[in-house]
Design a protein around this motif. Structure first.
Motif, mmCIF file in Angstrom:
data_model
loop_
_atom_site.group_PDB
_atom_site.id
_atom_site.type_symbol
_atom_site.label_atom_id
_atom_site.label_comp_id
_atom_site.label_asym_id
_atom_site.label_seq_id
_atom_site.Cartn_x
_atom_site.Cartn_y
_atom_site.Cartn_z
ATOM 1 N N SER A 24 0.869 -1.167 0.000
ATOM 2 C CA SER A 24 0.000 0.000 0.000
ATOM 3 C C SER A 24 0.910 1.223 0.000
ATOM 4 N N VAL A 25 0.309 2.375 -0.219
ATOM 5 C CA VAL A 25 1.089 3.609 -0.232
ATOM 6 C C VAL A 25 0.762 4.406 1.024
ATOM 7 N N THR A 26 1.797 4.755 1.770
ATOM 8 C CA THR A 26 1.644 5.616 2.939
ATOM 9 C C THR A 26 2.311 6.945 2.620
ATOM 10 N N ALA A 27 1.580 8.044 2.797
ATOM 11 C CA ALA A 27 2.145 9.368 2.532
ATOM 12 C C ALA A 27 2.520 10.041 3.844
ATOM 13 N N PHE A 28 3.688 10.706 3.851
ATOM 14 C CA PHE A 28 4.088 11.544 4.988
ATOM 15 C C PHE A 28 3.886 12.993 4.566
ATOM 16 N N ILE A 29 3.079 13.714 5.345
ATOM 17 C CA ILE A 29 2.876 15.134 5.053
ATOM 18 C C ILE A 29 3.247 15.952 6.289
ATOM 19 N N GLY A 30 3.286 17.258 6.124
ATOM 20 C CA GLY A 30 3.580 18.150 7.241
ATOM 21 C C GLY A 30 4.470 19.280 6.781
ATOM 22 N N PRO A 31 4.498 20.384 7.569
ATOM 23 C CA PRO A 31 5.267 21.557 7.154
ATOM 24 C C PRO A 31 6.759 21.261 7.008
ATOM 25 N N SER A 32 7.420 22.059 6.228
ATOM 26 C CA SER A 32 8.849 21.921 5.991
ATOM 27 C C SER A 32 9.622 21.908 7.319
ATOM 28 N N GLY A 33 10.573 21.007 7.428
ATOM 29 C CA GLY A 33 11.412 20.947 8.623
ATOM 30 C C GLY A 33 10.813 20.136 9.763
ATOM 31 N N CYS A 34 9.655 19.505 9.549
ATOM 32 C CA CYS A 34 8.998 18.776 10.641
ATOM 33 C C CYS A 34 9.586 17.378 10.854
ATOM 34 N N GLY A 35 10.446 16.921 9.936
ATOM 35 C CA GLY A 35 11.119 15.639 10.156
ATOM 36 C C GLY A 35 10.718 14.511 9.222
ATOM 37 N N LYS A 36 9.986 14.826 8.159
ATOM 38 C CA LYS A 36 9.523 13.773 7.236
ATOM 39 C C LYS A 36 10.698 13.032 6.600
ATOM 40 N N SER A 37 11.645 13.782 6.039
ATOM 41 C CA SER A 37 12.791 13.140 5.372
ATOM 42 C C SER A 37 13.643 12.387 6.383
ATOM 43 N N THR A 38 13.799 12.977 7.554
ATOM 44 C CA THR A 38 14.588 12.327 8.608
ATOM 45 C C THR A 38 13.986 10.966 8.939
#
Ligand code: ADP
Ligand code: MG
Length: 270
Positions: A49-63
């Motif tokens: 399945s596909v899980t999306a990570f969203i949230g404002p810039s710098g909130c830690g998604k890429s980390t």
């Protein structure tokens, strides 16, 4: 009656309805030096399945995305605490080889980054270093299948020796997806894979994500809520280093549980 029942059973098996878990994060904390970038992240990510990570810039998604294939290992100041399990195996266990792990958990980055080599070599590189082909014919087959899965085969089959960097941006990103797919990963991580692409190339990559979902567990970071709504079944919202809500994508965008999610999707910040 029988028909109704079998329809129901098929529906129950659809990816959005599964309650199986492919990836589990437990109490994950991430620090860059003294600074804490993620706090107490707990999530269960479903297979196929596909899980999306969203949230404002710098909130830690890429980390957090990088935690899932231990890409943070390559950042000297970065420290990860807690557990991340894939198929119940702790990927931070000392007996796990990060190179093997990244064969199982592939990654596609924001900016298409083909190697300065031919289209063929870009895709053949991974299978070759991991010894996945016994001979040239098998390698050719792997390359061709990966390019087909990435929806690029018809556009490049007559020029496999041309430079990967000579393709358009959208084609380069599909080449990077072919490169990720070529080693038969189980999980594909994508960090804003469309942010450097025009709308047509974006639509192609989204279509591809839709197809890949049948066979892979996909986690995608996106700053576009429309994209999250289009491609994902589950959405996780990060804010200031915390995972504030994770829910079915439909619910997330119509009736989220957390006020911060609501504010973000209404465009009140971020
Ligand atoms: N390599 C790094 N070194 C130090 N701090 C970093 C590094 N990468 C990210 N950070 C910090 O960690 C926080 C989360 O960043 P990031 O995961 O890139 O957020 P996002 O992807 O949601 O925009 C930010 O405060 C960012 O400045
Ligand atoms: Mg990011």
């Amino acid at each position: 009656m029988m028909n109704n029942l079998s329809t129901k059973m098929t529906t129950t098996k659809a990816p959005t309805m599964t309650t199986e878990t492919k990836i589990t994060a437990r109490d994950v904390q991430v620090y860059y030096g003294e600074k804490q970038a993620l706090r107490d992240v707990n999530i269960e990510i479903r297979p196929r399945s596909v899980t999306a990570f969203i949230g404002p810039s710098g909130c830690g998604k890429s980390t957090f995305l990088r935690c899932i294939n231990r890409m943070n290992d390559t950042i000297a100041s970065c420290r990860v605490e807690g557990n991340i399990l894939i198929d119940a195996e702790n990927i931070y266990d000392s007996k796990v080889d990060p190179v093997q792990l990244r064969e199982k958990v592939g990654m596609v980055f924001q900016k298409p980054n083909p190697f300065p080599k031919s289209i063929y070599e870009n895709v053949a590189y991974g299978p070759r270093i991991h010894g996945l082909a016994k001979n040239k014919a098998e390698l050719d087959e792997i390359v061709s299948i990966a390019l087909q899965k990435a929806g690029l085969w018809n556009e490049v089959k007559d020029r496999l020796d041309a430079a990967g960097t000579g393709l358009s941006g959208g084609q380069q990103q599909r080449l990077c997806i072919a490169r990720a797919v070529a080693v038969s990963p189980e999980v594909i991580l994508m960090d804003e894979p469309c942010s450097a692409l025009d709308p047509i190339a974006t639509a192609k990559v989204e279509e591809l994500i839709h197809e890949l979902r049948e066979n892979y567990t996909i986690v995608i970071v996106t700053h576009s809520m429309q994209q999250a709504a289009r491609v994902s079944q589950r959405t996780a919202m990060f804010h200031l280093g915390e995972l504030v809500e994770e829910n079915d994508t439909d619910k997330m965008f119509t009736n989220p549980d957390d006020q911060r999610t609501q504010d973000y999707i209404m465009g009140r910040f971020g």
